[in-house]
Write a protein that holds these residues in place. Structure first.
Motif, PDB file in Angstrom:
ATOM      1  N   PRO A  55       0.839  -1.215   0.000  1.00 48.14           N
ATOM      2  CA  PRO A  55       0.000   0.000   0.000  1.00 48.14           C
ATOM      3  C   PRO A  55       0.860   1.246   0.000  1.00 48.14           C
ATOM      4  O   PRO A  55       2.000   1.243   0.488  1.00 48.14           O
ATOM      5  N   VAL A  56       0.317   2.324  -0.540  1.00 43.75           N
ATOM      6  CA  VAL A  56       1.029   3.601  -0.549  1.00 43.75           C
ATOM      7  C   VAL A  56       1.165   4.141   0.873  1.00 43.75           C
ATOM      8  O   VAL A  56       2.215   4.648   1.272  1.00 43.75           O
ATOM      9  N   ARG A  57       0.089   4.018   1.656  1.00 44.41           N
ATOM     10  CA  ARG A  57       0.117   4.452   3.048  1.00 44.41           C
ATOM     11  C   ARG A  57      -0.639   3.442   3.903  1.00 44.41           C
ATOM     12  O   ARG A  57      -1.610   2.834   3.450  1.00 44.41           O
ATOM     13  N   VAL A  58      -0.184   3.274   5.128  1.00 47.05           N
ATOM     14  CA  VAL A  58      -0.852   2.407   6.102  1.00 47.05           C
ATOM     15  C   VAL A  58      -1.039   3.208   7.384  1.00 47.05           C
ATOM     16  O   VAL A  58      -0.090   3.810   7.887  1.00 47.05           O
ATOM     17  N   ALA A  59      -2.272   3.226   7.894  1.00 48.67           N
ATOM     18  CA  ALA A  59      -2.566   3.926   9.142  1.00 48.67           C
ATOM     19  C   ALA A  59      -3.146   2.930  10.146  1.00 48.67           C
ATOM     20  O   ALA A  59      -4.094   2.205   9.832  1.00 48.67           O
ATOM     21  N   GLU A  60      -2.545   2.886  11.329  1.00 49.81           N
ATOM     22  CA  GLU A  60      -3.079   2.064  12.413  1.00 49.81           C
ATOM     23  C   GLU A  60      -4.018   2.929  13.242  1.00 49.81           C
ATOM     24  O   GLU A  60      -3.612   3.958  13.788  1.00 49.81           O
ATOM     25  N   VAL A  61      -5.266   2.521  13.307  1.00 46.00           N
ATOM     26  CA  VAL A  61      -6.271   3.273  14.060  1.00 46.00           C
ATOM     27  C   VAL A  61      -6.242   2.766  15.499  1.00 46.00           C
ATOM     28  O   VAL A  61      -6.549   1.603  15.764  1.00 46.00           O
ATOM     29  N   ARG A  62      -5.852   3.648  16.435  1.00 43.69           N
ATOM     30  CA  ARG A  62      -5.727   3.265  17.836  1.00 43.69           C
ATOM     31  C   ARG A  62      -6.601   4.154  18.714  1.00 43.69           C
ATOM     32  O   ARG A  62      -6.947   5.285  18.341  1.00 43.69           O
ATOM     33  N   ALA A  63      -6.920   3.619  19.902  1.00 37.22           N
ATOM     34  CA  ALA A  63      -7.768   4.353  20.840  1.00 37.22           C
ATOM     35  C   ALA A  63      -7.010   5.544  21.409  1.00 37.22           C
ATOM     36  O   ALA A  63      -5.850   5.423  21.815  1.00 37.22           O
ATOM     37  N   ARG A  64      -7.678   6.708  21.443  1.00 39.69           N
ATOM     38  CA  ARG A  64      -7.070   7.917  22.004  1.00 39.69           C
ATOM     39  C   ARG A  64      -7.704   8.285  23.341  1.00 39.69           C
ATOM     40  O   ARG A  64      -7.303   9.262  23.978  1.00 39.69           O
ATOM     41  N   VAL A  65      -8.705   7.512  23.737  1.00 38.51           N
ATOM     42  CA  VAL A  65      -9.311   7.655  25.063  1.00 38.51           C
ATOM     43  C   VAL A  65      -9.562   6.263  25.616  1.00 38.51           C
ATOM     44  O   VAL A  65      -9.614   5.276  24.865  1.00 38.51           O
ATOM     45  N   THR A  66      -9.732   6.173  26.920  1.00 36.04           N
ATOM     46  CA  THR A  66     -10.043   4.908  27.575  1.00 36.04           C
ATOM     47  C   THR A  66     -11.548   4.792  27.739  1.00 36.04           C
ATOM     48  O   THR A  66     -12.212   5.745  28.174  1.00 36.04           O
ATOM     49  N   GLY A  67     -12.082   3.637  27.369  1.00 34.31           N
ATOM     50  CA  GLY A  67     -13.522   3.450  27.496  1.00 34.31           C
ATOM     51  C   GLY A  67     -13.965   2.132  26.883  1.00 34.31           C
ATOM     52  O   GLY A  67     -13.159   1.313  26.438  1.00 34.31           O
ATOM     53  N   ILE A  68     -15.286   1.942  26.865  1.00 34.26           N
ATOM     54  CA  ILE A  68     -15.901   0.732  26.335  1.00 34.26           C
ATOM     55  C   ILE A  68     -16.408   1.000  24.920  1.00 34.26           C
ATOM     56  O   ILE A  68     -17.087   2.016  24.671  1.00 34.26           O
ATOM     57  N   VAL A  69     -16.079   0.111  23.979  1.00 34.83           N
ATOM     58  CA  VAL A  69     -16.540   0.263  22.595  1.00 34.83           C
ATOM     59  C   VAL A  69     -18.040   0.020  22.552  1.00 34.83           C
ATOM     60  O   VAL A  69     -18.532  -1.046  22.960  1.00 34.83           O
TER      61      VAL A  69
END
Length: 387
Positions: A55-69
């Protein structure tokens, strides 16, 4: 006895006839062959290398706050736009924190307003010596502290607002979103940076491959010597072949050439960029890359089928001046498509035999069954009828 001898001679004659091959030509009879006439020409300088789609770019989506999904908001394996919501984390706790900070801000603003009002009342009094300068200085200090407290809580409120906004997890880039790494009800952590999913940008897309540093040097020298001509804009075209042998229809261009040689492999990394509008190229897929690195000028190239390759080099059969087959050793260069580049051993005008090679031996007479350009000879015209 005479009868027995006759029978034995008859059986031996049959055996000899059975052992003779119908493909063998009678002694002295010319064998029909097809030939090509050697000539210098410009050909594509094609390098074939294995490559891997990235892929040209890869982004890892991570939690920026603590909580329940609370909810997944996208469909796994589909294209998403930049800023598109992907997950929702329970915002209740952060909303309460935001409300608490907002209330603290209102209280601090009230305190600051009162402190500022005291300073305004004391200002004319200190000029009239109605109050001491010390009291006025204390009032000013209290006002400055109250104003600073307001500014601090405003910053806290902004941070709380950001944290509340992070409960909606959004795509940082446009691309194809992968499988969700968390499900509804899972606890995600901001300090640990819990991975939630990955997004890959696959249109356009990269294909990376490695080339021997020695061959790269040879290409550079050939360009400098004028033996290899690049296009006017120095663009190097690349075409891909899938593992099943089919070709990817859209060509790409080399857009990166590393200037560092890998010490372990002695290779240099190259990368090409390809349009991928239909998503046929998949990240991680292995493909074969055909790199069209300019044109080799004034070279001799002959079909691969005409060459016999041995440890000592290559040989071909040619038609000599007496119309007989002759073995000619040649020095082979690069294999380009289905043709060998001949570095030495052949001259323009030589006639190389390309058919019936399995029947030929040096010195056998041959009959050329095609025109000098390699096409089949036209059948003879029928004779005119006599009057």
């Amino acid at each position: 006895m005479t009868h027995l001898r006759t029978l034995l001679l008859f059986v031996l004659g049959l055996a000899a006839a059975a052992c003779s091959s119908p493909d063998q030509s009678p002694q002295g009879q010319a064998i029909p062959v097809r030939t090509i006439t050697v000539a210098q020409a410009d050909i594509d300088n094609v390098l074939e290398l294995p490559g891997r789609v990235e892929p040209v770019r890869v982004a890892e989506v991570r939690a920026r706050v603590t909580g329940i999904v609370q909810q997944r908001l996208y469909e796994e394996g589909t294209d998403v736009g930049q800023g598109q919501p992907l997950f929702r984390i329970d915002p209740a706790e952060l909303r309460a924190s935001y409300a608490q900070t907002q209330a603290s801000l209102e209280r601090a603003k009230a305190t600051a307003a009162n402190a500022n009002a005291v300073v305004q009342r004391y200002r004319p009094l200190v000029e009239e010596n109605a109050i001491s300068g010390q009291e006025f200085d204390a009032a000013q200090a209290a006002a400055r502290e109250a104003n600073a407290n307001v500014a601090q809580i405003q910053a806290q409120l902004k941070s709380a607002s950001l944290q509340l906004g992070y409960t909606t997890v959004r795509a940082p880039i446009a691309g194809r979103a992968g499988r969700a790494a968390v499900t509804e009800g899972a606890l995600v952590s901001q300090p640990e940076g819990t991975l939630m999913t990955r997004i890959e940008q696959v249109s356009p897309i990269y294909v990376s491959f490695s080339q021997s540093a020695t061959e790269v040097l040879q290409i550079r020298r050939a360009i400098a010597a004028g033996e290899l001509a690049l296009s006017a804009d120095d663009a190097v075209e690349v075409r891909l072949v899938f593992p099943d042998g089919t070709e990817y229809e859209i060509p790409g261009l080399i857009e990166f050439l590393d200037f560092t040689v890998d010490e372990a492999t002695g290779t240099i990394e190259l990368r090409a960029e390809f349009p991928n509008p239909d998503g046929l190229l998949l990240s991680g897929e292995f493909v074969n890359a055909r790199i069209y690195a300019g044109k080799a000028t004034d070279v001799i190239a002959i079909p691969q089928a005409a060459v016999t390759v041995a440890d000592s080099g290559g040989t071909v059969m040619i038609v000599d001046k007496d119309g007989k087959a002759a073995l000619r050793p040649i020095k082979l260069g690069r294999l380009v498509g289905d043709k060998w580049v001949v570095e030495s051993g052949l001259q323009p005008g030589d006639r190389v035999i390309v058919s019936n090679l399995q029947k030929l031996q040096p010195g056998m007479p041959v009959q050329i069954a095609n025109t000098p350009n390699g096409r089949a000879a036209a059948p003879a015209a029928p004779a005119a009828k006599a009057d």
